[in-house]
Design a protein around this motif. Sequence first.
Motif, mmCIF file in Angstrom:
data_model
loop_
_atom_site.group_PDB
_atom_site.id
_atom_site.type_symbol
_atom_site.label_atom_id
_atom_site.label_comp_id
_atom_site.label_asym_id
_atom_site.label_seq_id
_atom_site.Cartn_x
_atom_site.Cartn_y
_atom_site.Cartn_z
ATOM 1 N N VAL A 175 0.893 -1.429 0.040
ATOM 2 C CA VAL A 175 -0.152 -0.099 -0.149
ATOM 3 C C VAL A 175 1.008 1.188 0.166
ATOM 4 C CG1 VAL A 175 -1.856 1.090 1.149
ATOM 5 C CG2 VAL A 175 -1.444 -1.111 1.523
ATOM 6 N N SER A 176 1.156 1.791 -1.149
ATOM 7 C CA SER A 176 1.952 2.729 -1.278
ATOM 8 C C SER A 176 1.148 4.572 -1.213
ATOM 9 C CB SER A 176 2.847 2.839 -2.478
ATOM 10 O OG SER A 176 4.153 3.607 -2.557
ATOM 11 N N LEU A 177 1.721 5.125 -0.458
ATOM 12 C CA LEU A 177 1.047 6.411 -0.289
ATOM 13 C C LEU A 177 1.806 7.540 -0.875
ATOM 14 C CD1 LEU A 177 0.307 4.768 2.169
ATOM 15 C CD2 LEU A 177 -0.202 6.842 3.192
ATOM 16 N N ARG A 178 1.254 8.591 -1.542
ATOM 17 C CA ARG A 178 1.853 9.512 -2.199
ATOM 18 C C ARG A 178 2.154 10.577 -1.217
ATOM 19 N NH1 ARG A 178 4.118 14.052 -4.261
ATOM 20 N NH2 ARG A 178 4.086 14.426 -6.408
ATOM 21 N N ARG A 207 -3.994 14.195 -8.073
ATOM 22 C CA ARG A 207 -3.062 13.061 -8.362
ATOM 23 C C ARG A 207 -3.372 11.845 -7.209
ATOM 24 N NH1 ARG A 207 0.015 10.085 -11.543
ATOM 25 N NH2 ARG A 207 2.033 9.338 -10.776
ATOM 26 N N ALA A 208 -3.966 12.141 -6.219
ATOM 27 C CA ALA A 208 -4.269 10.738 -5.411
ATOM 28 C C ALA A 208 -5.384 10.316 -6.137
ATOM 29 C CB ALA A 208 -4.716 11.220 -4.109
ATOM 30 N N VAL A 209 -6.292 10.917 -6.575
ATOM 31 C CA VAL A 209 -7.535 10.500 -7.106
ATOM 32 C C VAL A 209 -7.277 9.558 -8.453
ATOM 33 C CG1 VAL A 209 -9.787 11.049 -8.251
ATOM 34 C CG2 VAL A 209 -9.127 12.122 -6.266
ATOM 35 N N GLU A 210 -6.374 10.015 -9.271
ATOM 36 C CA GLU A 210 -5.723 9.578 -10.392
ATOM 37 C C GLU A 210 -5.033 8.212 -9.940
ATOM 38 O OE1 GLU A 210 -3.750 12.398 -12.843
ATOM 39 O OE2 GLU A 210 -1.893 11.216 -12.667
ATOM 40 N N LEU A 211 -4.418 8.240 -8.924
ATOM 41 C CA LEU A 211 -3.334 6.810 -8.354
ATOM 42 C C LEU A 211 -4.417 5.899 -8.077
ATOM 43 C CD1 LEU A 211 -0.598 8.727 -6.604
ATOM 44 C CD2 LEU A 211 -0.272 7.282 -8.833
#
Lengths: 544, 315
Positions: free
Chosen positions: A262-265, A278-282
Amino acid sequence: MTTVFRAKRILTMNPSNPEATHVAVRDGRILGAGSLDDLAVWGPHTLDERFADKVLMPGLVEGHSHTMEGTFWRYVYCGYFDRMAPDGRIWPGCAAIADVIARLSERDGALEDPAAPIAGWAVDPLYYGDRRLVRADFDQVSTTRPIGVLHASGHIMNVNSKALEMAGLLRPGIDHPGVPLGEDGLPTGELQGPDPMMMVNTLVGFDRDMLAGDETGLRQFARLCVRTGVTTAADLASLLPDEAVAMMARVTGEDDFPTRIVSLRRFHGLTPAQLIERAVELKGQSTDRLRLGKVKIVSDGSVQGFTSRIRWPHYVNGKNGLWYITPDELREIYTLALAQDVHIHTHTNGDEATALVLDTMEQALRASPAFDHRFTIQHCQLADAAQFRRMKALGMCANLFANHHYFYGEQHLTKTVGPERARRMNACATALREGVPMAIHSDAPVTPLGPLFTAWCAVNRLTAKGKVLGAHERISVDEALRAITIGAAYTLKLDGEVGSIEAGKRADFAVLDDDPREVGRENLKDVGVWGVVQGGRVFAAADI
Amino acid sequence: MTAPEPPAQIPLTVIGGYLGAGKTTLVNRLLRRADGLRLAVLVNEFGDLPIDGDLIESRDGNVINIAGGCVCCSYGSDLMAALMDLDKRDPRPDHLLVEASGVALPAAIAQSASLIAGYALDAIVVLADAETVRAKGADPYLADTIAGQLASADIVVLNKVDLVPDSGRAAARDWLSARAPHARVLETVEAELPLAAVLGSGAERLATPESHHDHAHDHHPDHHLDHQAAVFTVDAPVDAEALAAALAGAELDLVRAKGFVPGRDGRLRALHVVGRRWRVADPPPGTRGPGRLVCIRFAAAVDTAAIERLIAAGG
């Protein structure tokens, strides 16, 4: 195709069906756990008896680590404590400075190029008395190649004269609080804090950044996960550019990759609005073994580095630490994230940073009402009972740094925050009593990956010198086992998929030699790990 | 064979101040006005840095090349790497600006930059939003951070003064004088500041007598701005250190003084004064006399008589 695993005992962490002897698996998921008779309803199956003398638990969940732990093993391990490498080798701790020098010399002897650098990690001079490491120590290893060894805390590096010279730091007249000078007016070789360290990082062989991701490190990290019973691990702060995401998706997608990452930005280089976008895209690029779309924010520094934000009376020296984010940006991120269902994890160490997070959360929730957001405070080390009550009221989770006491507890007693606050650091019992959903973590590579060790820390609260630090914050073995399974899964919003052994969930198991509830609380860390089952696939530590 | 001369140090200005004080606006203005200077600007992150499209020549990851030889880089969490990279650029920048993040302490950035021999601290400039600085300074979470930023300032830019009534402006100045007692306080609207005040570099050119008058009003980018410059010729040897210290005194209220003066031994010395901060160094190779000095004050006339007395007294 159904497989039924038979075990000596299965601790399901499912309160309505706490123990079983068999678990049926199909297509990587659990059909059910119970007796062999219970599972007959699922029809023909293959009975797998290889775990007949093992104890199964849900695959352990590490809620705060960094895949960089895998990367570090390419450097020379110089730690004080024994530590297991990805290949299973136990590197003995260095009991004295002479051992550190000997280990570096061993690498020196193996290198042909006399100018090639040597990077080491995890050295901890705290355990070598008052004597500090100086450049002359590493000059004994070599005067022709740059050598740098990162301290266990990650906040200090010691280097040899060659490294100082190459960095342009072997000169008089340097005036910087992080570069102590010797009697000769030249730097001693100790570089404190990120800026002085950055001057030598690449020279001594540490990669400047892992922007594009480190494939070897990721694979090594996964091997360590198998050896420690971990099937889901949070990688708590990456920049996740497209090429890194592509690499991680490819590697984690391989048939024999054993871990769910589980990789967090990390919030960095973007505006709050860009970050959430970007989070939504990821999130949309997630796969079963690579979960994306969560965000990590760092609000303050570290307690032992004297950079965390601590409320009055601050550090025992009267000082306070540094903010790493503006309150305005934090509020904007929270507000946008709540509105768009982006899951935020915020690093706080000091209790003033925690107070800021709580105040900000309250404002953001008023602006963007949301339920079940599970915003999680990571580390949250110095929170007091009132703050835990606010977390509960605001629907927040805490992931506490239980390993910290063991490695840094003695320092906290005398040097950073003093006895009372040292005893309430990582107040697991208070968090649970106040009803805050709680996990515990290693922050690997800061401390070693290993949830059973982390559970042992939370249960016993011993320092490395064997002193109990905060007896009233100790939790029970059952509570600790919950924290490293369903508790951590909850903070990742994965508790419906992993964290317990029950029908419909992923077939992720930790395969243990003993029942951790029966070995005695003081032996919890020594329970042997045979390996894991991840998504129904069996991975033995011995073969990984 | 003799060792090559180490290259001249690049002057470095740190621009600090809380979020919204106008740092980015100021950076943009300076890039537009660089006027032939190769300016390098390090920003924490590009984020929404609105560099006008017509200024951008090319972009490569963390580096934006800007028309006229300027460059803008984002340093993120690795300021030192960015500073080391810039030091190796060819041609080297004439002046470096580092924009600190909203909660960073500019003095700490200056101290870290000093680890790299290629840079010499020119000044710490801290922006304050006239509307909000007192409220932010009273915020329990931010008070010590903002106090620390202001205490380190050589120049405080009190920005957005058009948004507050005169009484609010006076109150903000009072408030600042307790927190940055040694700094020069410049009042601005939309961070509109003369290049010379922020960088000093423009002042150097003003100090070259022949070029001074070339800057006719319709060419000089700063002509309409509210600052006063006075140029002095320094023929007789002076104690450069003593003169610099005197020019940095609070009474003269100079924002900048810059130039070359003959030292006691007759050799030219380069003199830099920014508010209360001063330094004296060897001039760039090839610098020739006569000694000259430019002094800049903001919003009031330079006390030329007093400065002439200082020069006549030999510093």
